[in-house]
Design an enzyme around this catalytic site. Structure first.
Site, PDB file in Angstrom:
ATOM      1  N   HIS A   1      44.697  21.798  35.238  1.00 36.20           N
ATOM      2  CA  HIS A   1      43.736  22.710  36.103  1.00 36.20           C
ATOM      3  C   HIS A   1      44.471  23.815  36.528  1.00 36.20           C
ATOM      4  CE1 HIS A   1      43.982  21.017  40.275  1.00 36.20           C
ATOM      5  NE2 HIS A   1      44.357  19.902  39.337  1.00 36.20           N
TER       6      HIS A   1
ATOM      7  N   ASP B   1      49.901  21.332  42.345  1.00 39.11           N
ATOM      8  CA  ASP B   1      48.665  20.564  41.907  1.00 39.11           C
ATOM      9  C   ASP B   1      47.701  21.524  41.874  1.00 39.11           C
ATOM     10  OD1 ASP B   1      46.453  19.350  41.400  1.00 39.11           O
ATOM     11  OD2 ASP B   1      46.061  18.609  43.366  1.00 39.11           O
TER      12      ASP B   1
ATOM     13  N   GLU C   1      38.403  21.639  38.478  1.00 38.89           N
ATOM     14  CA  GLU C   1      38.710  20.376  38.729  1.00 38.89           C
ATOM     15  C   GLU C   1      38.609  19.798  40.202  1.00 38.89           C
ATOM     16  OE1 GLU C   1      41.426  16.878  39.586  1.00 38.89           O
ATOM     17  OE2 GLU C   1      41.486  18.811  40.547  1.00 38.89           O
TER      18      GLU C   1
ATOM     19  N   HIS D   1      48.423  18.039  48.420  1.00 38.61           N
ATOM     20  CA  HIS D   1      47.210  18.869  48.949  1.00 38.61           C
ATOM     21  C   HIS D   1      47.850  19.442  50.440  1.00 38.61           C
ATOM     22  CE1 HIS D   1      43.286  17.352  46.709  1.00 38.61           C
ATOM     23  NE2 HIS D   1      44.143  17.820  45.869  1.00 38.61           N
TER      24      HIS D   1
END
Ligand SMILES: [Zn+2]
Length: 348
Positions: free
Chosen positions: A74, A191, A225, A326
């Site tokens: 993603h 990510d 996502e 994150h």
């Protein structure tokens, strides 16, 4: 075992990842990133198509069209959105995906207005001067205790509105990309942009080595996502298997490091397909990819969304180990290379 030399492709992965990291793409505001991705795959000689949702499907070709393999990564990231313009002209935000105020505090941001361009600012605790605010250390960092301070002459709500800022504007956090001499890659939003870079590396490998994969092979670069429905749609016809290439977890109780490829056995959505997990472990062993098998305690993936949407597929998940997920994330070029090595063995 003689390992395939992949240095050149790993260099390419790091370069491409760095470029993509520097294109803001909070979930819901991903057009520029998706267009970039499409062009990069096209430059490598593959047909890439935008979906209505804004993702990119790439046909990496391959022989057996009835037994296709779909790789999902993603390009959308966490971010913020203007929720309230406060009377003092500061902006209160709401999160996009799992963005957490604790690790966003003091970060530079860009506020994207719909018609009046982009403004810079900083995401700060309300009343952020420690010499003034006696509660500084004891205040919990939450979305309503933090705000965007615009780098503009703004003293009131009207001042902010005059700039063209309105509720619903996207707020992009600076990624701060840094590649160290020792091969570590540090940035927000590895990510899952690192995996998009890895799939571009795989495409370059297929193209330069003139390989026809044994099975039809597709990549889907999804763009929703972080809010859970990225992989729901657009599964190419004939696919019997889908693998999310997403960040591998690194942390207490898990065995993976940033230098390894992580094979996920189970996450919050339950166990991954046994046959696929076993096949991925076999491919890692055979190719010499340094790998770890782990269980991710707080994690959901695009490929689970693909299944939940009603697709009849076998599913799996791999990715380079990413620490401080994150937050200000860290991975390593060896981790990316190990994912590529595994994919070459498994998918080609
Ligand atoms: Zn992800």
């Amino acid at each position: 075992m003689k390992k395939v030399q992949l240095n050149k492709y790993t260099d390419f992965i790091v370069e491409e990842t760095t470029k993509l990291l520097n294109i803001d793409s909070p979930t819901g505001y991903t057009e520029e990133a998706a267009n970039w991705v499409k062009v990069e795959f096209e430059k490598l000689g593959f047909k890439a198509t935008k979906t209505n949702k804004g993702g990119v499907i790439v046909d990496l070709t391959g022989k057996d069209k009835k037994n296709g393999l779909l790789l999902e990564a993603h390009a959308d990231t966490l971010g913020g959105m203007v929720a309230t313009i406060k009377d003092n002209g500061r902006l209160q935000l709401t999160n996009l995906g799992g963005m957490n105020p604790n690790n966003a505090e003091t970060e530079n941001v860009r506020v994207v207005t719909k018609f009046d361009g982009i403004y810079e600012g900083t995401f700060q605790l309300n009343n952020a001067s420690i010499h003034v605010n006696g509660e500084y250390n004891d205040t919990k960092r939450e979305w309503d205790s933090c705000e965007v301070v615009l780098d503009e002459d703004v003293k009131s709500k009207e001042d902010a509105e005059k700039l063209g800022i309105s509720v619903g504007d996207f707020v992009c956090f600076e990624p701060n990309v840094r590649v160290t001499k020792t091969g570590y890659i540090k940035s927000r939003f590895l990510d899952d942009k690192l995996s998009v870079g890895i799939l571009l590396g795989l495409a370059k490998y297929i193209s330069e080595k003139k390989i026809t994969p044994k099975r039809a092979l597709y990549a889907h670069i999804t763009v929703f996502e972080e809010v859970g429905h990225g992989g729901c749609a657009s599964v190419p016809e004939g696919c019997t298997e889908a693998i999310s290439v997403d960040m591998g977890c690194v942390g207490d109780g898990l065995t993976c490091t940033e230098k390894q490829v992580s094979i996920c056995a189970k996450d919050s959505g339950g166990p991954y397909n046994y046959e696929i997990v076993k096949g991925l472990v076999e491919a890692a062993k055979k190719s010499g990819a340094d790998y770890a098998v782990d269980i991710y305690p707080h994690y959901g993936s695009d490929v689970e969304a693909t299944l939940e949407a009603g697709n009849d597929l076998k599913h799996g998940l791999i990715g380079a180990g990413v620490y401080a997920s994150h937050g200000y994330e860290r991975s390593h070029r060896d981790g990316a290379e190990n994912v590529l090595r595994l994919l070459i063995e498994y998918a080609l």
